[in-house]
Structures are given as structure tokens and as C-alpha cells.
Design a protein around this motif. Sequence first.
Motif, PDB file in Angstrom:
ATOM      1  N   GLN A 122       0.841  -1.189   0.000  1.00 29.68           N
ATOM      2  CA  GLN A 122       0.000   0.000   0.000  1.00 29.68           C
ATOM      3  C   GLN A 122       0.877   1.240   0.000  1.00 29.68           C
ATOM      4  O   GLN A 122       1.870   1.306   0.726  1.00 29.68           O
ATOM      5  CB  GLN A 122      -0.901  -0.003   1.244  1.00 29.68           C
ATOM      6  N   ILE A 125      -0.531   8.407   0.610  1.00 32.19           N
ATOM      7  CA  ILE A 125      -0.390   9.735   0.021  1.00 32.19           C
ATOM      8  C   ILE A 125      -0.311  10.778   1.127  1.00 32.19           C
ATOM      9  O   ILE A 125      -0.496  10.468   2.318  1.00 32.19           O
ATOM     10  CB  ILE A 125      -1.554  10.044  -0.935  1.00 32.19           C
ATOM     11  N   LEU A 127      -2.294  13.181   2.052  1.00 34.46           N
ATOM     12  CA  LEU A 127      -3.514  13.358   2.838  1.00 34.46           C
ATOM     13  C   LEU A 127      -3.610  12.302   3.940  1.00 34.46           C
ATOM     14  O   LEU A 127      -4.069  12.597   5.060  1.00 34.46           O
ATOM     15  CB  LEU A 127      -4.741  13.270   1.926  1.00 34.46           C
ATOM     16  N   GLN A 128      -3.159  11.087   3.659  1.00 36.77           N
ATOM     17  CA  GLN A 128      -3.216  10.022   4.656  1.00 36.77           C
ATOM     18  C   GLN A 128      -2.210  10.262   5.781  1.00 36.77           C
ATOM     19  O   GLN A 128      -2.507  10.025   6.955  1.00 36.77           O
ATOM     20  CB  GLN A 128      -2.966   8.668   3.989  1.00 36.77           C
ATOM     21  N   TYR A 289      -7.715  10.103   6.582  1.00 39.86           N
ATOM     22  CA  TYR A 289      -6.862   8.988   6.162  1.00 39.86           C
ATOM     23  C   TYR A 289      -7.572   8.106   5.134  1.00 39.86           C
ATOM     24  O   TYR A 289      -6.969   7.640   4.163  1.00 39.86           O
ATOM     25  CB  TYR A 289      -6.474   8.172   7.398  1.00 39.86           C
ATOM     26  N   TRP A 291     -10.203   8.997   3.236  1.00 37.11           N
ATOM     27  CA  TRP A 291     -10.975   9.751   2.250  1.00 37.11           C
ATOM     28  C   TRP A 291     -10.673   9.288   0.820  1.00 37.11           C
ATOM     29  O   TRP A 291     -11.585   9.113   0.004  1.00 37.11           O
ATOM     30  CB  TRP A 291     -10.689  11.246   2.381  1.00 37.11           C
ATOM     31  N   LYS A 292      -9.400   9.075   0.488  1.00 41.83           N
ATOM     32  CA  LYS A 292      -9.004   8.646  -0.858  1.00 41.83           C
ATOM     33  C   LYS A 292      -9.646   7.297  -1.199  1.00 41.83           C
ATOM     34  O   LYS A 292     -10.190   7.118  -2.289  1.00 41.83           O
ATOM     35  CB  LYS A 292      -7.483   8.555  -0.940  1.00 41.83           C
ATOM     36  N   GLU A 293      -9.582   6.344  -0.264  1.00 42.06           N
ATOM     37  CA  GLU A 293     -10.140   5.009  -0.513  1.00 42.06           C
ATOM     38  C   GLU A 293     -11.648   5.071  -0.685  1.00 42.06           C
ATOM     39  O   GLU A 293     -12.208   4.437  -1.582  1.00 42.06           O
ATOM     40  CB  GLU A 293      -9.775   4.085   0.654  1.00 42.06           C
ATOM     41  N   TRP A 294     -12.325   5.852   0.176  1.00 42.29           N
ATOM     42  CA  TRP A 294     -13.789   5.972   0.071  1.00 42.29           C
ATOM     43  C   TRP A 294     -14.187   6.606  -1.249  1.00 42.29           C
ATOM     44  O   TRP A 294     -15.136   6.187  -1.890  1.00 42.29           O
ATOM     45  CB  TRP A 294     -14.331   6.800   1.237  1.00 42.29           C
ATOM     46  N   ARG A 295     -13.459   7.644  -1.673  1.00 48.95           N
ATOM     47  CA  ARG A 295     -13.774   8.342  -2.915  1.00 48.95           C
ATOM     48  C   ARG A 295     -13.585   7.414  -4.114  1.00 48.95           C
ATOM     49  O   ARG A 295     -14.414   7.390  -5.026  1.00 48.95           O
ATOM     50  CB  ARG A 295     -12.883   9.581  -3.057  1.00 48.95           C
ATOM     51  N   GLU A 296     -12.506   6.628  -4.093  1.00 49.27           N
ATOM     52  CA  GLU A 296     -12.254   5.702  -5.195  1.00 49.27           C
ATOM     53  C   GLU A 296     -13.340   4.631  -5.272  1.00 49.27           C
ATOM     54  O   GLU A 296     -13.783   4.262  -6.355  1.00 49.27           O
ATOM     55  CB  GLU A 296     -10.880   5.052  -5.019  1.00 49.27           C
ATOM     56  N   GLN A 297     -13.758   4.123  -4.099  1.00 46.37           N
ATOM     57  CA  GLN A 297     -14.813   3.117  -4.084  1.00 46.37           C
ATOM     58  C   GLN A 297     -16.135   3.695  -4.565  1.00 46.37           C
ATOM     59  O   GLN A 297     -16.896   3.033  -5.260  1.00 46.37           O
ATOM     60  CB  GLN A 297     -14.966   2.548  -2.665  1.00 46.37           C
TER      61      GLN A 297
END
Length: 302
Positions: A122, A125, A127-128, A289, A291-297
Motif C-alpha cells: 500500500q 499519500i 492526505l493520509q 486517512y 478519504w481517498k479510498e472511500w472516494r475511489e470506491q
Amino acid sequence: MNTNTSPVVVTASIYALLVLIWATTPLAIVWSVQEIHPMWVLIIRYFGASVIALCVLKLMRDPLPFDHTSMKSYLAGSLNLIGAQLFIYLAANYLTSGLMALIFGFSPLIAGLIGHVILRTQKLIALQWIGMAIAIAGLSFVFADSADSKVNPWGVVLMFISMLSYISSIFWVKQINAPLKPMSQATGSLLVSSAGSLLLIPFIWSHFPTQMPSSQAMIGFVFTMIMSSIVAMLCYFWLIRRLNASTVSLSNVMTPIIALILGATLNNEHISMNAFIGIAVVMFGIVMYFWKEWREQYFAKR
């Protein structure tokens, strides 16, 4: 309900049940160790849960294989039982149930950090990293404001060791990927944990319980034996085969607020306004942390 939405609803329901059980477990642990040595509670819990799990396994007619891969998977799963729970029970003497849940809420961040630094699976980034720093700052603020509460540095250390055991269990079980049904995995891990707990007896024999505990302690004990040891583990092993490690550990993000409310209402645990602010900062950092994963999903589903 059509076939496309059914698996999502089932997964969401199991996930919600796991969150509710894990939010209640810290309080149940605190109640159960008030009158009996924590390690005796742990030993009796695992042996009782193993007997119940074997009965459920027989009713479900699921196999309990003992081949090399299955045994490795049971051992890996036991890290989330005798490994993680051992240190949680020890920490219960030093921390309130709410703070225990709050510290465990850091598990998805630590899981991501291990994936980035050690496993190289993993990439984090900016933001995380910022979200992680904000969450740590919020947790520090909570502890700084809790000077009058039952907070001890040893409790924090024990909880972080517990958290590392829990995360290691997730990664190890997924890496082994044994073809086991969730109940078989849970039962096998409970049996390994029960066997491992026997090693503690020589050190705690002098603390052997000699009288029945109070009804409150019994409620906590029964809850951890059935709900935390069997139902939660069944949900846990079912989910980690369908979701990634950070998503499973994300369940711990939602437990602190529930645990804090339960601790305040059922166990008279004090929560100041500053502590609430610190908790809000922690939650904000964890949201950043993920936010990127949720947005991509979200965009992947559109």
C-alpha cells in the motif's frame, strides 16, 4: 431484494453486528475483571467458548480439518484471540473501556502503515499522512485532558501491543488463505487459543477464583464468551475473506463513540468536553486517512 444487492446487504449487516459487539466488548471486559484475575477470566472464557463453538460447528455440519495449511490459519487467527485479547485484559486494569476502544480505533492507520513500510502493498499519500498526524494529535489531547481519569501509560502500551497482534492476525490469515469456512476458522482459532492459555496457569494459580462473581461481572463474562469470542469471530473471519485488511479494521473507527457512550451511561466513566473535542479530532484524522479510498470506491460504483 434482487441478487445484485443481496450480498451487499448481508455484508453490511454482518459488518454492523461486528461493530456493535466490538463497541460493547471493552465495557464487558472491564466488568468481568473487576472481581476475578483477568487471566483466569480469559482462560475460562476461551475454554467455554471452545465448547460452544464445537457444538455449533457440529450443528452446522462444518468440517474442522487439521491439515498443515488449516493449522497455520488457526494459529494466525489465534493472534486475534489469545494474542490481542491477552493484552486487552491486562490493559483493563489501567484504562476505561472508552479509552481502550479509542486506542483500538487506530488499528486501520497502523494496518496501512505496515502495508506501506513493511509489506510494500500500500502506498500512502500526503492526505493520509496528515490524517494520521491529526489523529495522533487528537489522541494525545484526550490523554492530556484525562489526568483525573483512570489513565496509565502501561495501559496505552498494552493496548498498542494488542493492536499489533490484531493487525498481524488479519494479514497472516489473508496471506495463508486456507479454504476454511468461517465457523471452522473461528473454532480452530479458539482451540489453539485455549491450548495457549494453559501456559498462563502456573503464573496465576494463586489467584484461582474461589467465589461466584456479581451479576454485573457475570453479564460481562457471558457476553465476552458468546458474543465476543464466537459471534464476533464468526463475523470477523467471514469479512476478512471478502474485504481488504484496512476495510475490516475500519470497523474499529466506529466503535469508540459507541464505547464511550456505553461506558459513561452504564459504568459511570467520566468524559469531559475537552475529551470529546479530542475524540472528534481523532475521528476527523481517521476520516482524512480513508478519504481517498472511500472516494475511489464511490466512483468505481458509479
